[in-house]
Design a protein around this motif. Structure first.
Motif, PDB file in Angstrom:
ATOM      1  N   ASP A  78     -15.479   4.052   5.294  1.00 39.21           N
ATOM      2  CA  ASP A  78     -14.929   5.234   4.632  1.00 39.21           C
ATOM      3  C   ASP A  78     -13.972   6.006   5.533  1.00 39.21           C
ATOM      4  O   ASP A  78     -12.884   6.398   5.110  1.00 39.21           O
ATOM      5  N   LEU A  81     -10.700   3.912   6.022  1.00 37.29           N
ATOM      6  CA  LEU A  81      -9.839   3.970   4.832  1.00 37.29           C
ATOM      7  C   LEU A  81      -9.155   5.334   4.720  1.00 37.29           C
ATOM      8  O   LEU A  81      -7.968   5.406   4.391  1.00 37.29           O
ATOM      9  N   LYS A  82      -9.875   6.380   5.032  1.00 32.73           N
ATOM     10  CA  LYS A  82      -9.286   7.718   4.980  1.00 32.73           C
ATOM     11  C   LYS A  82      -8.147   7.838   5.998  1.00 32.73           C
ATOM     12  O   LYS A  82      -7.106   8.431   5.720  1.00 32.73           O
ATOM     13  N   ASN A  85      -5.097   6.188   4.595  1.00 34.63           N
ATOM     14  CA  ASN A  85      -4.877   6.510   3.182  1.00 34.63           C
ATOM     15  C   ASN A  85      -5.054   5.247   2.325  1.00 34.63           C
ATOM     16  O   ASN A  85      -4.208   4.912   1.494  1.00 34.63           O
ATOM     17  N   GLY A  86      -6.163   4.561   2.554  1.00 35.07           N
ATOM     18  CA  GLY A  86      -6.396   3.279   1.894  1.00 35.07           C
ATOM     19  C   GLY A  86      -7.365   3.353   0.734  1.00 35.07           C
ATOM     20  O   GLY A  86      -8.191   4.255   0.647  1.00 35.07           O
ATOM     21  N   ARG A  87      -7.217   2.373  -0.144  1.00 39.22           N
ATOM     22  CA  ARG A  87      -8.171   2.229  -1.251  1.00 39.22           C
ATOM     23  C   ARG A  87      -8.438   0.735  -1.433  1.00 39.22           C
ATOM     24  O   ARG A  87      -7.558  -0.106  -1.270  1.00 39.22           O
ATOM     25  N   ILE A  88      -9.664   0.426  -1.777  1.00 45.79           N
ATOM     26  CA  ILE A  88     -10.064  -0.967  -1.954  1.00 45.79           C
ATOM     27  C   ILE A  88      -9.541  -1.466  -3.295  1.00 45.79           C
ATOM     28  O   ILE A  88      -9.763  -0.848  -4.332  1.00 45.79           O
ATOM     29  N   VAL A  89      -8.859  -2.609  -3.257  1.00 50.60           N
ATOM     30  CA  VAL A  89      -8.327  -3.243  -4.458  1.00 50.60           C
ATOM     31  C   VAL A  89      -9.263  -4.359  -4.913  1.00 50.60           C
ATOM     32  O   VAL A  89      -9.520  -4.521  -6.098  1.00 50.60           O
ATOM     33  N   ARG A  91     -12.883  -6.786  -3.547  1.00 56.70           N
ATOM     34  CA  ARG A  91     -13.970  -7.040  -2.603  1.00 56.70           C
ATOM     35  C   ARG A  91     -14.495  -8.436  -2.864  1.00 56.70           C
ATOM     36  O   ARG A  91     -14.684  -8.822  -4.012  1.00 56.70           O
ATOM     37  N   TYR A 100     -12.655  -6.880   2.310  1.00 56.56           N
ATOM     38  CA  TYR A 100     -12.047  -5.852   1.475  1.00 56.56           C
ATOM     39  C   TYR A 100     -10.534  -6.025   1.562  1.00 56.56           C
ATOM     40  O   TYR A 100      -9.973  -6.049   2.660  1.00 56.56           O
ATOM     41  N   CYS A 102      -7.070  -4.261   0.492  1.00 59.13           N
ATOM     42  CA  CYS A 102      -6.766  -2.861   0.204  1.00 59.13           C
ATOM     43  C   CYS A 102      -5.266  -2.590   0.124  1.00 59.13           C
ATOM     44  O   CYS A 102      -4.446  -3.365   0.605  1.00 59.13           O
ATOM     45  N   ALA A 104      -2.800   0.498   1.441  1.00 60.76           N
ATOM     46  CA  ALA A 104      -2.868   1.583   2.420  1.00 60.76           C
ATOM     47  C   ALA A 104      -1.470   1.928   2.903  1.00 60.76           C
ATOM     48  O   ALA A 104      -0.508   1.218   2.609  1.00 60.76           O
TER      49      ALA A 104
END
Length: 139
Positions: A78, A81-82, A85-89, A91, A100, A102, A104
């Motif tokens: 977490d 990723l913060k 500025n990432g988000r999981i696309v 898994r 993962y 992502c 970002a």
């Protein structure tokens, strides 16, 4: 003539000092170990350049970088990723690992199954490897 040489040396030293000071900001990942640069034009001709203790200096010597990776022993998914500025696309889980894929704020990317990916995180019991755009060469 001596003044010209001295001026040239001072200017060169200033340039090197500025370049070294600016280099850490050019790396994708902070405080990682076993830093690797992926060089070439694509995954087909990928060459791994192991950076040793000074990734920033190694980066200065490379011109054809299309990706980077680093390893971590202590890792919070977490928080990481913060920080990018990432988000999981996507898994995917296998025996002893979780990958993962992502999106970002990182400079390298590729299309994976029609989706733009620029961060790959592989979590194992033995540690974590992160890469942009993805981990090349296995882990």
């Amino acid at each position: 003539m001596k003044i010209f040489r001295l001026s040239a040396v001072v200017l060169a030293a200033a340039f090197v000092a500025l370049a070294v000071a600016a280099l850490p900001s050019r790396l994708c990942f902070e405080n990682g170990k076993n830093y690797v640069f992926y060089c070439g034009t694509s995954s087909k001709d990928c060459r791994e350049v192991f950076a040793g203790d000074n990734a920033a200096l190694t980066r200065l010597t490379l011109t054809d970088v299309f990706g980077e990776s680093a390893e971590y022993d202590d890792f919070s998914l977490d928080e990481f990723l913060k920080s990018v500025n990432g988000r999981i696309v996507r898994r995917e889980e296998g025996e002893g690992y979780v990958n993962y894929y992502c999106a970002a704020d990182l400079p390298y990317s590729l299309m994976l199954d029609g989706v733009e990916i620029n961060l790959h995180i592989c979590v194992r019991d033995s540690g974590v490897k992160v890469a942009s755009p993805i981990i090349f060469g296995g882990y």
